[in-house]
Design a protein around this motif. Structure first.
Motif, PDB file in Angstrom:
ATOM      1  N   MET A 127      42.552  39.683  52.546  1.00 38.95           N
ATOM      2  CA  MET A 127      43.160  40.145  51.300  1.00 38.95           C
ATOM      3  C   MET A 127      44.585  40.672  51.438  1.00 38.95           C
ATOM      4  N   MET A 178      39.575  31.397  48.226  1.00 40.11           N
ATOM      5  CA  MET A 178      39.922  32.694  47.638  1.00 40.11           C
ATOM      6  C   MET A 178      39.018  32.980  46.436  1.00 40.11           C
ATOM      7  N   ASP A 179      38.837  31.982  45.577  1.00 35.34           N
ATOM      8  CA  ASP A 179      37.980  32.184  44.401  1.00 35.34           C
ATOM      9  C   ASP A 179      36.556  32.533  44.816  1.00 35.34           C
ATOM     10  N   ALA A 180      36.100  31.908  45.880  1.00 37.31           N
ATOM     11  CA  ALA A 180      34.728  32.156  46.357  1.00 37.31           C
ATOM     12  C   ALA A 180      34.654  33.390  47.252  1.00 37.31           C
ATOM     13  N   ASN A 181      35.824  33.977  47.569  1.00 37.58           N
ATOM     14  CA  ASN A 181      35.874  35.177  48.418  1.00 37.58           C
ATOM     15  C   ASN A 181      35.228  34.939  49.781  1.00 37.58           C
ATOM     16  N   GLN A 223      36.695  41.787  55.972  1.00 37.20           N
ATOM     17  CA  GLN A 223      36.923  40.650  55.085  1.00 37.20           C
ATOM     18  C   GLN A 223      36.638  41.066  53.640  1.00 37.20           C
ATOM     19  N   GLY A 224      37.425  40.531  52.722  1.00 38.47           N
ATOM     20  CA  GLY A 224      37.113  40.687  51.302  1.00 38.47           C
ATOM     21  C   GLY A 224      37.544  41.985  50.674  1.00 38.47           C
ATOM     22  N   LEU A 225      38.340  42.788  51.366  1.00 38.75           N
ATOM     23  CA  LEU A 225      38.878  44.005  50.746  1.00 38.75           C
ATOM     24  C   LEU A 225      40.262  44.279  51.293  1.00 38.75           C
TER      25      LEU A 225
END
Lengths: 287, 287
Positions: free
Chosen positions: B16, B49-52, B169-171
């Motif tokens: 991110m 990115m959309d699917a994270n 990941q993801g934040l």
């Protein structure tokens, strides 16, 4: 008497500490000290575990409301929830006296015991856990009736969650694993004492009671305007007073807290990032 | 002269800090100090990115070898790599003088500049970065020719990666974002000086040269036997000498390092967890 106990890992497929603990206990057996207990160890969402993701279609740990369990399933995890309701439930009429569901979080919540009611059993448990793990936190999510929660652990007659962090999704940290293992063993030791009616009288303990989720600031198009302020990051369960920083905006400005004193937790949890949840608040209470 | 520059985020869809920096620079413009540079900001894998997630089918950042770029694509990311080769390449004949690809890691690697060759340009860059960010690390991955690497940044005439951690990941963490932004700006400031032939003479600096990946111990069935030892966790780029702990086995035993002194990095990186890669090693060098 708590006769049948379930210990669940992999409710979220990328939360490795519960998965590893359950895997180790399945392969090598529950620690000998607990051999008198009737314990089933199981994985909840093996498809998500194989894919190394939290869930495939929808969050499994939001599928266990009475409504969803009786409706026609709309996704893989809803179907899985109904299968688990046969294994561990049926909800409200389960043979399992206690379901322990093991999670981890990217938030610095340390070892947190999440309970859904503050009845005598859970109060004694909370005190016992705090006595043997003074570093642990107790979080009470009793804003609704236990059975109304959407959590897997509500399938049992009693249910609770172990939530340990900080640990990124998809990997295992030794410190988080050790805290997870310790809390699971302390809970099982309590169950043994409870069954023997030998729980020692312990003084009341601090706990936190969930209030609400706080959202990130967004612009009119839904773009994130800020991130968790460095002075709030990693300060889960610390006191947040009016005027203290909560968000660092990308334009350089700082946003401060305007409410009453609260105790933030689930600060910057990756699973809530897409939902724009920045953190949850709690008040301090005594159990 | 470096005339055309690309800054890429979202090569991995759940990293991110690069995504947010590129998003901010696309929406609000590159900082004014760099307005004389011709910079394209872009996202590499918007579907991921959309699917994270890091990737949908295969790791995009392993698709850019000459062989893969000229073969028939076998997955979504291989097709995407060939499209990016049209936008940012063609590899070996690109109009882009520099491709800066921004990543983050769950390892505690701080702000790390990854370069793929130690020629005069990159040595000057490394010294400049270390001069302005003494806290930064420089990692040289020149075990093969730059163009033989499978990385997206090799599409440009020159390519490098910014790798910052620890961030799950993801934040997005503010500390990691700030280091990422600072390193990107220091690199652009260097490019300006380089174009003006005004790079100051700087003393040589410490760097690390990649050696090899170290695997987790597995049993004969492929089950993980151990986790990163707490004394190694979060000690990226610290000296690891013979006899120091590397793995904590689930049976309670400790496994120590038996090799020569190395500098571990990518310790407990989530993306390598499924590959059973525990950490990478490096030797210290001077640039």
């Amino acid at each position: 008497m708590l006769q049948k106990i379930a210990i669940v890992g992999g409710t979220h497929g990328n939360e490795m500490s519960g998965i590893q603990l359950v895997s180790n206990w399945i392969r090598h057996g529950i620690p000998g000290a607990f051999s008198d207990l009737d314990i089933d160890c199981l994985f909840a969402n093996t498809a998500a575990m194989d894919a190394n993701v939290r869930f495939l279609e929808e969050d499994l740990n939001r599928q266990f409301t009475p409504q969803k369990l009786s409706a026609s399933p709309t996704c893989l995890e809803a179907r899985l929830a109904q299968q688990l309701n046969e294994t561990l439930g049926p909800k409200g009429k389960s043979d399992f006296d206690l379901v322990i569901d093991i999670h981890n979080t990217t938030s610095s919540m340390g070892a947190t015991l999440i309970i859904l009611e503050a009845d005598e059993f859970h109060v004694q448990l909370a005190r016992y856990v705090k006595h043997h793990m003074p570093e642990a936190n107790v979080l009470v999510e009793d804003e609704k009736q236990p059975q109304e929660h959407p959590y897997l652990c509500t399938l049992g007659k009693r249910g609770l969650m172990i939530e340990v962090g900080a640990q990124p999704q998809g990997l295992l940290r030794a410190d988080v694993y050790s805290l997870t293992e310790k809390m699971a063993e302390v809970i099982l030791a309590f169950v043994q004492l409870y069954n023997q009616q030998a729980v020692p009288a312990l003084p009341s303990c601090d706990a936190f009671r969930f209030i609400e989720n706080i959202q990130y600031p967004l612009d009119t198009e839904g773009h994130r305007l800020a991130m968790i302020h460095p002075q709030l990051q990693d300060r889960d369960f610390a006191e947040l007073d009016q005027g203290m920083p909560i968000f660092q905006h990308f334009d350089g400005s700082t946003e401060v807290w305007h409410g009453d004193t609260v105790y933030p937790h689930f600060i910057n949890e990756a699973a809530y990032h897409k939902l724009h949840v920045a953190f949850a608040t709690a008040v301090k209470t005594q159990l």
